[in-house]
Enzyme design. Sequence first.
Site, mmCIF file in Angstrom:
data_model
loop_
_atom_site.group_PDB
_atom_site.id
_atom_site.type_symbol
_atom_site.label_atom_id
_atom_site.label_comp_id
_atom_site.label_asym_id
_atom_site.label_seq_id
_atom_site.Cartn_x
_atom_site.Cartn_y
_atom_site.Cartn_z
ATOM 1 N N ASP A 97 -7.100 -4.603 -4.830
ATOM 2 C CA ASP A 97 -6.729 -3.490 -4.229
ATOM 3 C C ASP A 97 -4.851 -2.116 -4.772
ATOM 4 O OD1 ASP A 97 -7.761 -5.525 -2.695
ATOM 5 O OD2 ASP A 97 -7.931 -3.680 -0.954
ATOM 6 N N ASP A 137 0.873 -1.156 -0.160
ATOM 7 C CA ASP A 137 0.169 0.185 0.221
ATOM 8 C C ASP A 137 0.642 1.221 -0.438
ATOM 9 O OD1 ASP A 137 -2.205 -1.153 -0.439
ATOM 10 O OD2 ASP A 137 -2.262 -1.516 1.712
HETATM 11 N N1 GLY Z 1 -7.389 -1.639 0.805
HETATM 12 C C1 GLY Z 1 -7.292 -1.702 1.737
HETATM 13 C C2 GLY Z 1 -9.454 -2.295 2.184
HETATM 14 O O1 GLY Z 1 -10.127 -1.789 1.334
HETATM 15 O O2 GLY Z 1 -9.455 -2.272 2.751
#
Ligand code: GLY
Length: 372
Positions: free
Chosen positions: A148, A87
């Site tokens: 994601d 992330d």
């Molecule tokens: N990227 C983690 C979520 O969307 O919860």
Amino acid sequence: MWKQAIEDAVAKTRANIERFGDQFPHVSTNDVYHLNPNMDWTDGFWTGMLWLCYEYTGDDVFKRAAENNVASFRKRLDTLDHLDHHDIGFLYSLSSKAQWIIEKDEAAKQLTLEAANVLLKRWRPKSGIIQAWGKEGDEHNGGRIIIDCLMNLPLLYWAYETTGDKKYYDVAVQHADKSRRFLVRGDDSSYHTFYFDPENGNAIRGGTHQGYEDGSTWTRGQAWGVYGFALSYRYTKNPLYLETSLRMAQYFLERLPEDHVVYWDFDAEINADTKRDSSASAITSCGILELLSHLPEDHEDRAELEAGLQRSMKGLVAYSTMNEQDAQGLIKRGSYSVRAGNSPDDFVIWGDYYYLEALMRLEKGHKGYWYE
Ligand code: GLY
């Protein structure tokens, strides 16, 4: 209506600067944001909101707060504090990259490039993926991608455009291609995650982490796909990415409920207690705005997308805290993980961020901080 909603968001963000101090908001319980000292995957969203408010108002109070946040992100990278995950794109696109875009601050640009290098370390050549979670060789997560991650790729595309070094681009494209092939299903729905053999990249199976069940379509995952593929199109001009974003958006819009804000999973049983995920609607609204910016004016699907966007945004304004002056969050009814009982019906900072980005796109023609 958008202007009024932005003014309200700016006032709340201003009040939150005092409230949050040096801490970063994540998700809420009982309408109070949990704060952390910059160690979660969500911490860039608060910084992104500060930058958006600065650009809207020109008020230095937002700029100072955002710059302090970026200083904290500098320390985080120096100590590699809780950065052992994919992330990094969310974190550094909305903090130091935003600062570079707005102020052309050279140190912010260098920090963003260093962040891209840290993300690149998660590339696993044998399986051809960016590993989402865990250490290399991790028994459960070693060959695992999650949808994601598409929103982390713009950091790599940007690093390629900034340095001319193609390694960033090649990794981003290979990961996007694999995501498109295995995470998106033939009916335009999506898996949240997919497992590959870490030794040779052979496909094993789809699954979920936050969705209803392995084969279901988690609405926020679908939202990451809508926006993520539209952004991959912006950087690569590969028409397959644009088509995938469009089809995923249509799947999403065809399933809007009566109040226009999606439930947490398209396959969850619907009853009076079913939770929503307003953040999925906010992300998809930004994704549709990005998608529309690439479609010709006479494209046959424009009207449907524009109508769906209006419905979604009006639904979000109806779930906003516009009439609650002291509220910490901007939109109610976000869910982090309904499956895990983790903030299933609360404020989530990424929901607030994407809601404000969508409002700024609609009202000001702003484009967010995913590309220059
Ligand atoms: N990227 C983690 C979520 O969307 O919860």
